[in-house]
Design a protein around this motif. Sequence first.
Motif, PDB file in Angstrom:
ATOM      1  N   ALA A 146       0.830  -1.200   0.000  1.00 34.60           N
ATOM      2  CA  ALA A 146       0.000   0.000   0.000  1.00 34.60           C
ATOM      3  C   ALA A 146       0.871   1.259   0.000  1.00 34.60           C
ATOM      4  CB  ALA A 146      -0.924  -0.009   1.212  1.00 34.60           C
ATOM      5  N   ASN A 147       2.052   1.184   0.600  1.00 34.75           N
ATOM      6  CA  ASN A 147       2.959   2.336   0.605  1.00 34.75           C
ATOM      7  C   ASN A 147       3.444   2.679  -0.793  1.00 34.75           C
ATOM      8  OD1 ASN A 147       3.319   0.736   3.284  1.00 34.75           O
ATOM      9  ND2 ASN A 147       3.963   2.826   3.782  1.00 34.75           N
ATOM     10  N   ASP A 148       3.640   1.662  -1.646  1.00 35.21           N
ATOM     11  CA  ASP A 148       4.119   1.914  -3.004  1.00 35.21           C
ATOM     12  C   ASP A 148       3.137   2.778  -3.785  1.00 35.21           C
ATOM     13  OD1 ASP A 148       6.438   0.348  -2.667  1.00 35.21           O
ATOM     14  OD2 ASP A 148       5.302  -1.476  -3.081  1.00 35.21           O
ATOM     15  N   ALA A 149       1.847   2.544  -3.583  1.00 34.84           N
ATOM     16  CA  ALA A 149       0.828   3.282  -4.321  1.00 34.84           C
ATOM     17  C   ALA A 149       0.855   4.768  -3.983  1.00 34.84           C
ATOM     18  CB  ALA A 149      -0.546   2.696  -4.033  1.00 34.84           C
ATOM     19  N   GLN A 150       1.412   5.133  -2.852  1.00 36.43           N
ATOM     20  CA  GLN A 150       1.465   6.530  -2.461  1.00 36.43           C
ATOM     21  C   GLN A 150       2.470   7.331  -3.280  1.00 36.43           C
ATOM     22  OE1 GLN A 150       2.274   6.555   1.749  1.00 36.43           O
ATOM     23  NE2 GLN A 150       0.447   5.360   2.257  1.00 36.43           N
ATOM     24  N   VAL A 151       3.465   6.642  -3.851  1.00 38.41           N
ATOM     25  CA  VAL A 151       4.541   7.361  -4.545  1.00 38.41           C
ATOM     26  C   VAL A 151       4.733   6.937  -5.994  1.00 38.41           C
ATOM     27  CG1 VAL A 151       5.809   7.804  -2.411  1.00 38.41           C
ATOM     28  CG2 VAL A 151       6.258   5.705  -3.685  1.00 38.41           C
ATOM     29  N   CYS A 154       2.600   3.373 -11.168  1.00 38.06           N
ATOM     30  CA  CYS A 154       2.505   1.990 -11.653  1.00 38.06           C
ATOM     31  C   CYS A 154       2.136   1.002 -10.547  1.00 38.06           C
ATOM     32  CB  CYS A 154       3.813   1.572 -12.310  1.00 38.06           C
ATOM     33  SG  CYS A 154       4.184   2.469 -13.828  1.00 38.06           S
ATOM     34  N   SER A 155       2.031   1.484  -9.313  1.00 35.56           N
ATOM     35  CA  SER A 155       1.630   0.620  -8.207  1.00 35.56           C
ATOM     36  C   SER A 155       0.202   0.897  -7.748  1.00 35.56           C
ATOM     37  CB  SER A 155       2.582   0.811  -7.017  1.00 35.56           C
ATOM     38  OG  SER A 155       3.903   0.469  -7.368  1.00 35.56           O
ATOM     39  N   ARG A 156      -0.467   1.820  -8.393  1.00 39.15           N
ATOM     40  CA  ARG A 156      -1.817   2.204  -7.991  1.00 39.15           C
ATOM     41  C   ARG A 156      -2.858   1.290  -8.624  1.00 39.15           C
ATOM     42  NH1 ARG A 156      -0.290   8.607  -8.565  1.00 39.15           N
ATOM     43  NH2 ARG A 156       0.939   8.675  -6.638  1.00 39.15           N
ATOM     44  N   PRO A 157      -4.019   1.178  -7.966  1.00 40.12           N
ATOM     45  CA  PRO A 157      -5.056   0.246  -8.443  1.00 40.12           C
ATOM     46  C   PRO A 157      -5.437   0.438  -9.899  1.00 40.12           C
ATOM     47  CG  PRO A 157      -5.587   1.003  -6.240  1.00 40.12           C
ATOM     48  CD  PRO A 157      -4.395   1.807  -6.672  1.00 40.12           C
ATOM     49  N   ALA A 158      -5.539   1.678 -10.368  1.00 36.74           N
ATOM     50  CA  ALA A 158      -5.951   1.917 -11.755  1.00 36.74           C
ATOM     51  C   ALA A 158      -4.977   1.275 -12.736  1.00 36.74           C
ATOM     52  CB  ALA A 158      -6.071   3.416 -12.024  1.00 36.74           C
ATOM     53  N   PHE A 159      -3.688   1.466 -12.485  1.00 35.24           N
ATOM     54  CA  PHE A 159      -2.690   0.867 -13.371  1.00 35.24           C
ATOM     55  C   PHE A 159      -2.677  -0.643 -13.227  1.00 35.24           C
ATOM     56  CE2 PHE A 159       1.479  -0.922 -14.166  1.00 35.24           C
ATOM     57  CZ  PHE A 159       1.768  -0.445 -15.438  1.00 35.24           C
ATOM     58  N   GLN A 160      -2.701  -1.128 -11.989  1.00 39.49           N
ATOM     59  CA  GLN A 160      -2.644  -2.570 -11.775  1.00 39.49           C
ATOM     60  C   GLN A 160      -3.848  -3.282 -12.385  1.00 39.49           C
ATOM     61  OE1 GLN A 160      -0.136  -4.508 -10.531  1.00 39.49           O
ATOM     62  NE2 GLN A 160       1.007  -2.593 -10.687  1.00 39.49           N
ATOM     63  N   ASN A 161      -5.020  -2.679 -12.300  1.00 42.54           N
ATOM     64  CA  ASN A 161      -6.201  -3.282 -12.933  1.00 42.54           C
ATOM     65  C   ASN A 161      -6.035  -3.328 -14.440  1.00 42.54           C
ATOM     66  OD1 ASN A 161      -7.447  -3.605 -10.446  1.00 42.54           O
ATOM     67  ND2 ASN A 161      -8.592  -1.681 -10.578  1.00 42.54           N
ATOM     68  N   ALA A 162      -5.512  -2.245 -15.013  1.00 42.08           N
ATOM     69  CA  ALA A 162      -5.330  -2.189 -16.466  1.00 42.08           C
ATOM     70  C   ALA A 162      -4.299  -3.214 -16.941  1.00 42.08           C
ATOM     71  CB  ALA A 162      -4.921  -0.786 -16.881  1.00 42.08           C
ATOM     72  N   GLN A 173      -1.583 -14.438 -15.631  1.00 44.09           N
ATOM     73  CA  GLN A 173      -2.279 -13.981 -14.425  1.00 44.09           C
ATOM     74  C   GLN A 173      -1.308 -13.223 -13.531  1.00 44.09           C
ATOM     75  OE1 GLN A 173      -4.379 -17.097 -12.348  1.00 44.09           O
ATOM     76  NE2 GLN A 173      -4.376 -15.967 -10.405  1.00 44.09           N
ATOM     77  N   LEU A 174      -1.599 -11.949 -13.277  1.00 41.02           N
ATOM     78  CA  LEU A 174      -0.757 -11.133 -12.411  1.00 41.02           C
ATOM     79  C   LEU A 174      -1.345 -11.117 -11.006  1.00 41.02           C
ATOM     80  CD1 LEU A 174       1.638  -9.150 -12.089  1.00 41.02           C
ATOM     81  CD2 LEU A 174       0.024  -7.308 -12.675  1.00 41.02           C
ATOM     82  N   GLU A 175      -0.514 -11.451 -10.003  1.00 44.52           N
ATOM     83  CA  GLU A 175      -0.972 -11.498  -8.612  1.00 44.52           C
ATOM     84  C   GLU A 175      -0.158 -10.519  -7.770  1.00 44.52           C
ATOM     85  OE1 GLU A 175      -0.790 -15.499  -7.199  1.00 44.52           O
ATOM     86  OE2 GLU A 175      -1.765 -16.325  -8.994  1.00 44.52           O
ATOM     87  N   THR A 176      -0.857  -9.731  -6.951  1.00 39.36           N
ATOM     88  CA  THR A 176      -0.222  -8.779  -6.039  1.00 39.36           C
ATOM     89  C   THR A 176      -0.797  -9.004  -4.629  1.00 39.36           C
ATOM     90  OG1 THR A 176      -1.894  -7.129  -6.635  1.00 39.36           O
ATOM     91  CG2 THR A 176       0.190  -7.055  -7.834  1.00 39.36           C
ATOM     92  N   PRO A 177      -0.403 -10.074  -3.968  1.00 47.05           N
ATOM     93  CA  PRO A 177      -1.053 -10.476  -2.700  1.00 47.05           C
ATOM     94  C   PRO A 177      -0.899  -9.493  -1.557  1.00 47.05           C
ATOM     95  CG  PRO A 177       0.296 -12.255  -3.629  1.00 47.05           C
ATOM     96  CD  PRO A 177       0.632 -11.018  -4.376  1.00 47.05           C
ATOM     97  N   LEU A 178       0.107  -8.616  -1.627  1.00 51.25           N
ATOM     98  CA  LEU A 178       0.393  -7.743  -0.489  1.00 51.25           C
ATOM     99  C   LEU A 178      -0.049  -6.302  -0.718  1.00 51.25           C
ATOM    100  CD1 LEU A 178       4.048  -8.969   0.245  1.00 51.25           C
ATOM    101  CD2 LEU A 178       1.906  -9.867   1.169  1.00 51.25           C
ATOM    102  N   ILE A 179      -0.722  -6.022  -1.808  1.00 49.28           N
ATOM    103  CA  ILE A 179      -0.944  -4.639  -2.227  1.00 49.28           C
ATOM    104  C   ILE A 179      -1.837  -3.858  -1.265  1.00 49.28           C
ATOM    105  CG2 ILE A 179      -2.970  -5.022  -3.688  1.00 49.28           C
ATOM    106  CD1 ILE A 179      -1.520  -3.160  -5.762  1.00 49.28           C
ATOM    107  N   GLN A 180      -2.614  -4.539  -0.452  1.00 48.67           N
ATOM    108  CA  GLN A 180      -3.470  -3.861   0.518  1.00 48.67           C
ATOM    109  C   GLN A 180      -2.783  -3.634   1.857  1.00 48.67           C
ATOM    110  OE1 GLN A 180      -6.405  -2.655  -0.404  1.00 48.67           O
ATOM    111  NE2 GLN A 180      -6.236  -3.570  -2.438  1.00 48.67           N
ATOM    112  N   LEU A 181      -1.569  -4.148   2.012  1.00 41.40           N
ATOM    113  CA  LEU A 181      -0.873  -4.092   3.305  1.00 41.40           C
ATOM    114  C   LEU A 181       0.191  -3.005   3.330  1.00 41.40           C
ATOM    115  CD1 LEU A 181      -0.297  -7.905   3.974  1.00 41.40           C
ATOM    116  CD2 LEU A 181      -2.182  -6.475   4.791  1.00 41.40           C
TER     117      LEU A 181
END
Length: 238
Positions: A146-151, A154-162, A173-181
């Motif tokens: 979650a800290n990565d998305a702040q800066v 390419c780590s934000r939900p919009a990009f990751q969903n795309a 299949q792209l998996e980001t299991p820790l992205i909410q932590l």
Amino acid sequence: MLSSISMNTHTETAAIIRQPDPMSPDPMSLEVARPKTANCLLLMSGGIESSTLLFQLAQTECPQPVFLDYAQRAAQQEWEAVQRLSENQQVQAQRYDLSAFGNAVGALRAERYHVPLPHRNFFAIAAIATIASNLNIQRIVIGLSANDAQVDTCSRPAFQNAITNTLGTLNLQLETPLIQLSKASIILEGNRLHVPWKKTYSCLLGREKHCGFCPQCKKRREAFAQAGANDQDLGYNP
């Protein structure tokens, strides 16, 4: 994960230019070298997130750690960390030398950076997706917090969903299991899994020990402090 600081001196510029590592795997031998039971590729940098994912995945399956050298200044130290951690979990990491490309792209800037590639995660995902297709492995796992998305865009939900949807069209299949932590929460999970933090590496400067003052080191120290760890146990220079 993506913080970078600029360098202006000629000596610093020379420091990140390297010849291909003679120990890099022969692409023709990768099918033999990688574990036959590997069913996912794990992009590793030797830092907190990817190290925790390695230990997490290794509990139930056999991940294939992949390291990309794109001329980041700390490439050698990161690769050594990936090897140490992979050996700990009895899996064999693979290194791909993309340093010529990284140096060429970095040279387009007026200043040199410890991390030469803008949109580093975008590049890394594209590279590992190509590797996965050639190895007939459909799952790609990366350690974003979650800290990565702040800066990092390419780590934000919009990009990751795309990018997840794009890879889906390629049967990947792209998996980001820790992205909410948060990074601190990931450290607590790593503690539960007994990740040997002294074997990990996060510093941008490529020194033997973490410098303690670059952006990555500051984030690392803050996260460990939030998780209740003692900085003196983490291998920083005084």
